[in-house]
Design a protein around this motif. Sequence first.
Motif, PDB file in Angstrom:
ATOM      1  N   UNK A   1     -41.211 -26.005  19.609  1.00 37.95           N
ATOM      2  CA  UNK A   1     -40.857 -27.332  20.125  1.00 37.95           C
ATOM      3  C   UNK A   1     -41.398 -28.358  19.136  1.00 37.95           C
ATOM      4  N   UNK A   2     -40.767 -29.508  19.047  1.00 38.04           N
ATOM      5  CA  UNK A   2     -41.251 -30.550  18.144  1.00 38.04           C
ATOM      6  C   UNK A   2     -42.401 -31.345  18.747  1.00 38.04           C
ATOM      7  N   UNK A   3     -42.620 -31.190  20.045  1.00 36.90           N
ATOM      8  CA  UNK A   3     -43.713 -31.896  20.714  1.00 36.90           C
ATOM      9  C   UNK A   3     -44.999 -31.087  20.616  1.00 36.90           C
ATOM     10  N   UNK A   4     -46.107 -31.798  20.439  1.00 35.50           N
ATOM     11  CA  UNK A   4     -47.405 -31.142  20.435  1.00 35.50           C
ATOM     12  C   UNK A   4     -47.753 -30.732  21.854  1.00 35.50           C
ATOM     13  N   UNK A   5     -48.346 -29.579  22.004  1.00 35.58           N
ATOM     14  CA  UNK A   5     -48.757 -29.083  23.312  1.00 35.58           C
ATOM     15  C   UNK A   5     -50.189 -28.605  23.257  1.00 35.58           C
ATOM     16  N   UNK A   6     -50.573 -27.902  24.279  1.00 32.00           N
ATOM     17  CA  UNK A   6     -51.907 -27.318  24.304  1.00 32.00           C
ATOM     18  C   UNK A   6     -51.876 -26.013  23.525  1.00 32.00           C
ATOM     19  N   UNK A   7     -52.773 -25.845  22.539  1.00 34.29           N
ATOM     20  CA  UNK A   7     -52.790 -24.578  21.810  1.00 34.29           C
ATOM     21  C   UNK A   7     -53.006 -23.396  22.754  1.00 34.29           C
TER      22      UNK A   7
END
Length: 186
Positions: free
Chosen positions: A62-68
């Motif tokens: 996904x291009x959105x940052x998320x929780x690692x």
Amino acid sequence: MDRRGLWFAKILLLATHPLALHQHPEINKHRIIGEWETEDFSWLIEGTPPPSDLSLWVFRAEQEEGTPTARVLLPKVVQLDDGTTPFPMTMITLEGICLTLVYHPGWASIIPWSLRAQLGSSSTTLAKGDLADLPLLPFNAINWRRPNTVVLANGLRLDGTLPPLGTITDSPIPGSLIDVIRTASF
């Protein structure tokens, strides 16, 4: 590594080669700088198989940052009694896919359990050539912990007998490596 994995590995290595030039001048200005030494490219031109300790990690991104999902230890350099060994890495995230190529000579690396369930049979999927079946994860799903230098305990070697590099939980070093790593500089 199957032929599709080899193709991705070759692309990642060649994209970071110091002499690589791209047709578009903006790409050259912002090109990917690799940590690879000239000898790391030899298998590409000699027709030999890639090194056995070359690992490719692939997922749809996904291009959105998320929780690692996982923090994984991969030193930049391992210091031994008789010298140092580099552990180069290249990561490219493009629209819809994240590719990470790592070389960890003599030290096995494992896919973290927290990612294994999510990645499922991604190696099988990659072998079939259907990238759409790869799991969709945030582009930062793997948080690579890259200490500048890791010094091994006296007498230890990068000979395939060390506990594998893996997931970090609460401490900066995985518990299985506490007796293996003498010091690490972050």
